[in-house]
Design a protein around this motif. Structure first.
Motif, short mmCIF file in Angstrom:
data_model
loop_
_atom_site.label_atom_id
_atom_site.label_comp_id
_atom_site.label_asym_id
_atom_site.label_seq_id
_atom_site.Cartn_x
_atom_site.Cartn_y
_atom_site.Cartn_z
N ASN A 1 0.83 -1.21 0.00
CA ASN A 1 0.00 0.00 0.00
C ASN A 1 0.86 1.25 0.00
O ASN A 1 0.61 2.21 -0.74
CB ASN A 1 -0.90 0.05 1.24
N ALA B 1 2.67 1.64 -3.35
CA ALA B 1 1.73 2.03 -4.41
C ALA B 1 1.29 3.49 -4.26
O ALA B 1 0.93 4.13 -5.26
CB ALA B 1 0.50 1.11 -4.37
N SER B 2 1.36 4.03 -3.02
CA SER B 2 0.96 5.43 -2.81
C SER B 2 1.88 6.40 -3.56
O SER B 2 1.54 7.56 -3.74
CB SER B 2 0.93 5.77 -1.32
N ASP C 1 -0.14 7.69 -6.51
CA ASP C 1 -1.50 8.17 -6.25
C ASP C 1 -2.00 9.09 -7.35
O ASP C 1 -3.17 9.03 -7.75
CB ASP C 1 -1.56 8.90 -4.90
N TYR D 1 -3.15 6.99 -10.21
CA TYR D 1 -4.42 6.32 -9.91
C TYR D 1 -5.59 7.30 -10.02
O TYR D 1 -6.70 6.93 -10.44
CB TYR D 1 -4.38 5.69 -8.51
N GLN D 2 -5.34 8.55 -9.63
CA GLN D 2 -6.38 9.58 -9.76
C GLN D 2 -6.71 9.84 -11.23
O GLN D 2 -7.87 10.05 -11.60
CB GLN D 2 -5.93 10.86 -9.07
N GLU E 1 -6.42 7.59 -13.62
CA GLU E 1 -7.18 6.42 -14.07
C GLU E 1 -8.63 6.52 -13.62
O GLU E 1 -9.57 6.20 -14.37
CB GLU E 1 -6.55 5.15 -13.50
N GLU E 2 -8.82 6.98 -12.37
CA GLU E 2 -10.18 7.13 -11.84
C GLU E 2 -10.97 8.15 -12.67
O GLU E 2 -12.15 7.94 -12.98
CB GLU E 2 -10.11 7.57 -10.38
N LEU F 1 -0.74 8.55 -18.73
CA LEU F 1 -0.61 7.27 -18.04
C LEU F 1 0.43 6.38 -18.73
O LEU F 1 1.26 5.74 -18.07
CB LEU F 1 -1.96 6.55 -17.98
N PHE G 1 2.23 3.66 -16.37
CA PHE G 1 1.19 3.30 -15.40
C PHE G 1 0.88 1.80 -15.45
O PHE G 1 0.66 1.18 -14.40
CB PHE G 1 -0.09 4.09 -15.68
N TYR G 2 0.92 1.23 -16.62
CA TYR G 2 0.54 -0.17 -16.75
C TYR G 2 1.68 -1.13 -16.40
O TYR G 2 1.57 -2.33 -16.57
CB TYR G 2 0.00 -0.42 -18.17
N ASP H 1 3.06 -2.46 -11.19
CA ASP H 1 3.32 -3.65 -10.38
C ASP H 1 4.75 -4.15 -10.57
O ASP H 1 5.41 -4.55 -9.61
CB ASP H 1 2.33 -4.76 -10.73
#
Length: 518
Positions: free
Chosen positions: A85, A88-89, A92, A95-96, A98-99, A130, A135-136, A139
Motif C-alpha cells: 500500500n 503504491a501510494s 497516487d 491512480y487519480q 485512471e479514476e 498514463l 502506469f501499466y 506492479d
C-alpha cells in the motif's frame, strides 16, 4: 537551469541563530552533498526548502512543475497499511488519472455529441500521460524496487507498523525512488541500511539523471555519488566543486589564510593603539595620533576564528569480569513469533564482536534479550561474574521533556552543575545545546548526550546498537579512537565496515540463526 533558488535565508530557534543571510542554488542534474557538524542546521534547511518549516526571513523559489521528494524518517505510516500500500501510494496521482478516465467512460454512455468530443479529448490526454509514466507497469516497478531493497522477502502484505527502524527506512526510501521526482532530498539515507542495500542505493544514485541533495556522514558513500559540496558552518552555506576530501583541503587552506589575516590585523591594531596612547597628549604628535585613531575607527575588523568544540570520548574501565561474559542455552529471541532458531552462544572476556546481517532479522532484539530488557521466547541467558555493562541504545525517547543538564543529572545525581556541564562539553556540546531540551536537538547531538551517559560510568562490556548513526565526521573518528583504546569487551551492531573493521576481532553473521529469509 536552476530548479531551486534560496535567497537571503535567516532562521533561528529562540536566541540561537541557525542561518544568517544564506543563499543556495540547485542546478538541473547536480548531485550535492550537504555537510557540516551536528547541530549546524542541515535537517532544518531541508525542512525549510520543503515547506515544512517557515524561515524567519528569505525566499525559497522552486522552478515551475518541479516535483521534489523528501526522505523523512519521521514520516507517519498508518496502522493497517501494508508495505505494498505504501509503495503504491507513490503513484497516487496516476491512480487519480485512471479514476478520472473511468468517470469519463461512464459519462460517455449518455451525452451529447459535443460532450462526447470533449470527453474523448480529455480521455486521450490522460491515457497519454498514463502511458508516458508507465502506469501499466506499476506492479513490475514496485516488485523491482522492493526486491532491490530487500522488501520482497518481508512479504509486501505485511503491516508497516510491525517493521523495524531499518525496514521502515527501506519502505520510505523505496516509495521515494518509485516517485522519481525531479529532485531527491535525502537526509541520512544509509542510517539503518545494511551493506548490501547501501551498495544498491550507491549504484542507483551514481546513475540518477536528476538532481539530489544528500546529507550523509558516511564519507566513502557520499564521495562516490556527489560532485558538489555545500558546507554548512557558522550560520553560512558555502559551495565547493568536487568531493568531500577536496572540500576539506580547500576549507582548511581558507581557514589558515583567515587566521593569518586576523593575526596580522591584530598586530597592526596593537601598533596603532600603542602609537595613539603614547602620542595623543603631545602637541607635536597629536595630529598623527588622531590620524591613526581615525584609521582604527574605520577599520573593518576581522572576526577571530573560533574552533568548534571537538568531542572527547574516554570510556572508563572497571574491574575485570569473569572469563565468560554471557552464555546462552537454547535461546530463542522474538516478540509474537520467533526471530531465531535456538542459540547456544558465549562471549569471553576480551572479545570484540560485531553483529551483522539484514534489517529485521533480530540484531537489536538479540542485544535486548542478552541484557534482559525483553524476555526470551525460550532458553536462558547466564551472565558472568563482576559484569558491568554500558549500553548505547539506537534511539532516544522523543517524548523526553528534559534538558541535557537534567538528563545527565538523572543519571549522575551526585554531580555538581560544573561537572555536568564539563561532561557534556567534552562530548562536543556547546552551552546553548547543554541548556536546550533534548528533543529539540539534532540526531547527532542526541547521540552525544547518550554517549555522555555511557562514558561517565565505568564498565567492562560495552553494548552498542548502531553507535555511528547521525554522528558527524569528527565525532565518529573520536568514537573509533576511544573504542580502540577501551580496555574492556565490545558487542555492537553497526552497518559501517569502515568504522568497525579496526575495532572488532570477530563478526557474528545473524543470518545464520534467523528464522527470516532475507
Amino acid at each position: 537551469m536552476s530548479i531551486l533558488n534560496v535567497e537571503h535565508l535567516t532562521h533561528g530557534f529562540g536566541d540561537r541563530a541557525i542561518f544568517e543571510d544564506v543563499s543556495f542554488r540547485l542546478l538541473k542534474g547536480e548531485h550535492i552533498g550537504l555537510v557540516g557538524a551536528n547541530g549546524e542546521g542541515k535537517s532544518t534547511f531541508m525542512s525549510i526548502v520543503t515547506g515544512r518549516l517557515q524561515p524567519d526571513e528569505g525566499t525559497i523559489e522552486w522552478a515551475r512543475h518541479v516535483t521534489a521528494g523528501y526522505l523523512d524518517q519521521h514520516a507517519h505510516l498508518t496502522a493497517g497499511m501494508t508495505i505494498e500500500n505504501v509503495l503504491a501510494s507513490a503513484f497516487d496521482h496516476l491512480y487519480q488519472m485512471e479514476e478520472r478516465c473511468n468517470e469519463l467512460y461512464a459519462l460517455m454512455a449518455d451525452c451529447t455529441e459535443d460532450e462526447m468530443m470533449a470527453y474523448m479529448e480529455e480521455t486521450g490526454t490522460l491515457q497519454e500521460l498514463l502511458t508516458a509514466h508507465d502506469f501499466y507497469m506499476i506492479d513490475a516497478r514496485i516488485a523491482e524496487v522492493a526486491r532491490a531493497l530487500g522488501l520482497s522477502e518481508l512479504s509486501l502484505d505485511r503491516d508497516v507498523t510491525e517493521l523495524s527502524g531499518g525496514q521502515r527506512t527501506k519502505v520510505l526510501l523505496a516509495r521515494l525512488l518509485l516517485q522519481k521526482p525531479e529532485i531527491l532530498l535525502l537526509d541520512e539515507p544509509t542510517n539503518y541500511l545494511d551493506k548490501e542495500h547501501i551498495a544498491w542505493l550507491q549504484r542507483y544514485l551514481q546513475e540518477y539523471e536528476n538532481a539530489f541533495v544528500l546529507i550523509s556522514h558516511d564519507i566513502p558513500f557520499l564521495n562516490s555519488v556527489i560532485n558538489i559540496i555545500y558546507h554548512m558552518n557558522d550560520r553560512k552555506l558555502t559551495r565547493y566543486v568536487g568531493d568531500y576530501y577536496h572540500f576539506r583541503e580547500v576549507f582548511e587552506a581558507q581557514q589558515a589564510q583567515r587566521q593569518a589575516a586576523y593575526e596580522r590585523q591584530q598586530q597592526e591594531i596593537a601598533q596603532l593603539e600603542d602609537f595613539v596612547a603614547r602620542n595623543k597628549a603631545r602637541v607635536a604628535t597629536r595630529n598623527m595620533a588622531m590620524s591613526r585613531q581615525k584609521k582604527l575607527d574605520r577599520m573593518d575588523r576581522l572576526d577571530k576564528i573560533v574552533e568548534k568544540p571537538k568531542p572527547e570520548f574516554n570510556f572508563k574501565y572497571s574491574k575485570a569480569p569473569g572469563k565468560f561474559l554471557f552464555t546462552t542455552r537454547g535461546l530463542v529471541i522474538g516478540y509474537d513469533e520467533p526471530l531465531s532458531s535456538p542459540l547456544d552462544l558465549s562471549m569471553e572476556r576480551g572479545s570484540r564482536i560485531v553483529l551483522t546481517g539484514s534489517n529485521g532479522i533480530g540484531k537489536t532484539t538479540l542485544l535486548k534479550s542478552l541484557l534482559g530488557l525483553i524476555p526470551a521466547l525460550a532458553g536462558t541467558v547466564e551472565t558472568g561474574e563482576n559484569l558491568e555493562i554500558g549500553y548505547f541504545e539506537q534511539e532516544m525517547d522523543q517524548n523526553t521533556d528534559t534538558t541535557c543538564i537534567e538528563e545527565i543529572w538523572k543519571e549522575f545525581p551526585g554531580f555538581t552543575q560544573y561537572e555536568v556541564r564539563s561532561a557534556l562539553a567534552k562530548c562536543g556540546l556547546t552551552s546553548q545545546h547543554i541548556e536546550s531540551k533534548v528533543r529539540v536537538l539534532s540526531g547527532g547531538e542526541q547521540a552525544k548526550v547518550r554517549l555522555c551517559k555511557l562514558i561517565g560510568r565505568p564498565s567492562n562490556l560495552l553494548v552498542l546498537d548502531e553507535p555511528t548513526n547521525h554522528l558527524d565526521v569528527d565525532a565518529k573518528e573520536e568514537l573509533k579512537r576511544a573504542l580502540r583504546e577501551y580496555k574492556g569487551s565490545i558487542l555492537m551492531v553497526c552497518h559501517e565496515p569502515a568504522f568497525y573493521e579496526d575495532i572488532v576481532t570477530e563478526e557474528w553473521d545473524c543470518t545464520r540463526w534467523t528464522t527470516k529469509v532475507f
